[in-house]
Write an enzyme that holds these catalytic residues in place. Structure first.
Site, PDB file in Angstrom:
ATOM      1  N   LYS A   1     -22.438   1.774 -14.243  1.00 41.34           N
ATOM      2  CA  LYS A   1     -21.104   1.163 -14.337  1.00 41.34           C
ATOM      3  C   LYS A   1     -20.476   1.424 -15.701  1.00 41.34           C
ATOM      4  O   LYS A   1     -19.301   1.793 -15.797  1.00 41.34           O
ATOM      5  CB  LYS A   1     -21.194  -0.351 -14.119  1.00 41.34           C
ATOM      6  CG  LYS A   1     -21.345  -0.807 -12.695  1.00 41.34           C
ATOM      7  CD  LYS A   1     -21.292  -2.317 -12.657  1.00 41.34           C
ATOM      8  CE  LYS A   1     -21.718  -2.842 -11.309  1.00 41.34           C
ATOM      9  NZ  LYS A   1     -21.704  -4.320 -11.264  1.00 41.34           N
TER      10      LYS A   1
ATOM     11  N   LYS B   1     -30.044  -6.081 -18.003  1.00 38.77           N
ATOM     12  CA  LYS B   1     -30.012  -7.166 -17.022  1.00 38.77           C
ATOM     13  C   LYS B   1     -31.206  -8.067 -17.267  1.00 38.77           C
ATOM     14  O   LYS B   1     -32.263  -7.609 -17.739  1.00 38.77           O
ATOM     15  CB  LYS B   1     -30.066  -6.615 -15.592  1.00 38.77           C
ATOM     16  CG  LYS B   1     -29.399  -7.504 -14.569  1.00 38.77           C
ATOM     17  CD  LYS B   1     -27.889  -7.383 -14.673  1.00 38.77           C
ATOM     18  CE  LYS B   1     -27.196  -8.142 -13.555  1.00 38.77           C
ATOM     19  NZ  LYS B   1     -25.742  -7.896 -13.559  1.00 38.77           N
TER      20      LYS B   1
ATOM     21  N   THR C   1     -13.902  -9.945 -12.282  1.00 39.32           N
ATOM     22  CA  THR C   1     -14.543  -9.167 -11.222  1.00 39.32           C
ATOM     23  C   THR C   1     -13.720  -9.212  -9.942  1.00 39.32           C
ATOM     24  O   THR C   1     -13.470  -8.170  -9.321  1.00 39.32           O
ATOM     25  CB  THR C   1     -15.964  -9.683 -10.951  1.00 39.32           C
ATOM     26  OG1 THR C   1     -16.715  -9.677 -12.166  1.00 39.32           O
ATOM     27  CG2 THR C   1     -16.672  -8.781  -9.946  1.00 39.32           C
TER      28      THR C   1
END
Length: 413
Positions: free
Chosen positions: A92, A104, A187
């Site tokens: 991304k 993450k 988002t």
């Protein structure tokens, strides 16, 4: 459901590498995370009992810059999932021309089972045990189970440990603590931004398009509002407790008020009940899977009626289902582009925090829309150059080429 998230991510990596003629040494390096940290958090609970929580943080690749984002708190979290999400985050960032690597992390826990004190203690303990090194190394952000409050606790804990203020060390915090405006909506609004660009590219009429959204949390509800305000008919939505359907379109502002007062979308006046699986298969033009990975599979792909699938969730479509839908001419707007509004926002949050200069919401929305549309156009162009139907592979090829260039320049391979 037998779905190996890590294996599927690895397959896309290898295929994009082959098609893009990426240096095999780069692909070999990206076949596994660069660094994995796993630790256990001991906690005394309010009732005097003792519990241990497993936690992880993966820094997948930092050739383009410090790794970041996402911290999940979920009972279903496992290390393979974190590795897959960190790889996707790397893609991304690179596909969006963001100078950052993929990170993450998370904790295996159910926030709903914890008191406010226990939850705050757990979030703070995560940061202490993670021993983060700040804005130039690895920057935690929010994800499932975390929000403005949890990131505030994490920032405060980091600053308490280090002894100085560093707003850019943690992402997705409130503006008053050095965060950015537009974070909550980023988002979901970005999902619509990329959809709009995809619709324009495909000569797809937005007005009165029938939209179904699986997932009505932060992302799905914001996206639903954007579709509704653009003149689309949102015919079906669902959350973890059920779903609602109306062939004439749902009144999204009223549905949001209903969910706020009842905690669910079910039993909304003027709608019919619908289960989550049927939302995917209902009569619609645009399908927005906005919940979890692996919901569109080879078993149900033939029943998908939508002409366009906009992936608001990470990896909602399996590789086999992706191929089946593309063969039928369905347009797939992939996750690494469609739900990248948050990573663009986090980049803007970082820039504002480093400069101590904060922007108005119009500037933020303009930059988000511009950057997301550019990334989609670039992916479409790359897919066409390689004679591919898959915009997903176009985006992955673009990302891998940028990571490859950074690794070569650094002398890593």
């Amino acid at each position: 459901m037998n779905y190996d998230f890590l294996d599927e991510s690895g397959q896309i990596l290898r295929e994009a590498g082959r098609l893009g003629k990426i240096d095999p040494n780069v692909i070999e390096f990206l076949a596994a995370p660069g660094r994995v940290v796993t630790f256990r958090i001991p906690m005394k609970m309010d009732d005097g009992s003792f519990r241990v929580f497993d936690a992880h943080r993966v820094r997948y690749n930092d050739a383009l810059g410090p790794s970041r984002d996402g911290t999940r708190i979920s009972t279903d979290l496992d290390l393979d999932e974190v590795k897959s999400l960190a790889l996707i985050m790397s893609i991304k960032h690179a596909a969006g021309r963001i100078p950052a690597g993929g990170g993450k992390g998370g904790i295996v826990a159910d926030p709903r089972e914890l008191s406010d004190r226990e939850f705050e203690s757990l979030c703070r303990a995560y940061i202490r045990n993670l021993r983060p090194r700040g804005r130039a190394y690895d920057v935690p952000g929010a994800d499932i189970g975390t929000d403005l409050q949890t990131m505030s606790w994490m920032l405060d804990e980091y600053e308490s440990v280090t002894g100085y203020h560093e707003p850019a060390a943690v992402n997705d915090k409130p503006p008053i603590l050095g965060g950015s405006l537009g974070g909550y909506e980023a988002t979901g609004s970005g999902v619509f931004d990329v959809f709009r660009e995809a619709a324009e590219q495909a000569d797809f009429d937005i007005e009165n398009a029938r939209v179904a959204i699986q997932g009505f949390g932060q992302v799905g509800s914001v996206a639903a509002t954007m579709f509704y305000e653009a003149g689309c008919d949102v015919v079906a939505v669902c959350d973890s407790r059920g779903g609602v359907y109306s062939s004439d379109g749902l009144d999204i502002p009223a549905l949001l008020a209903h969910k706020k007062s009842t905690g669910k979308v079910s039993d909304f006046a003027g709608s019919e009940p619908i289960v989550s699986e049927k939302v995917l298969e209902c009569d619609c033009d645009v399908l927005v899977p906005a919940s979890v990975q692996g919901v569109i599979t080879a078993d149900n792909a033939d029943r998908i009626q939508a002409r366009m699938v906009v992936e608001a969730a990470n990896a909602p479509t399996t590789i086999k289902a992706d191929a089946m839908l593309l063969e039928r001419g369905v347009i797939i707007v992939p996750d690494v582009l469609a739900n990248a509004g948050s990573v663009q926002l986090c980049q803007m949050e970082r820039s504002q925090g480093l400069s101590d200069n904060y922007w108005d919401i119009d500037t933020i929305n303009h930059l988000r829309q511009k950057r997301l549309a550019r990334s989609y156009r670039e992916a479409v162009t790359t897919a066409a150059e390689h004679q591919l139907k898959s915009v997903r592979l176009g985006a992955w090829i673009n990302a891998l080429k940028r990571i490859e260039e950074a690794m070569h320049l650094r002398g890593w391979c």
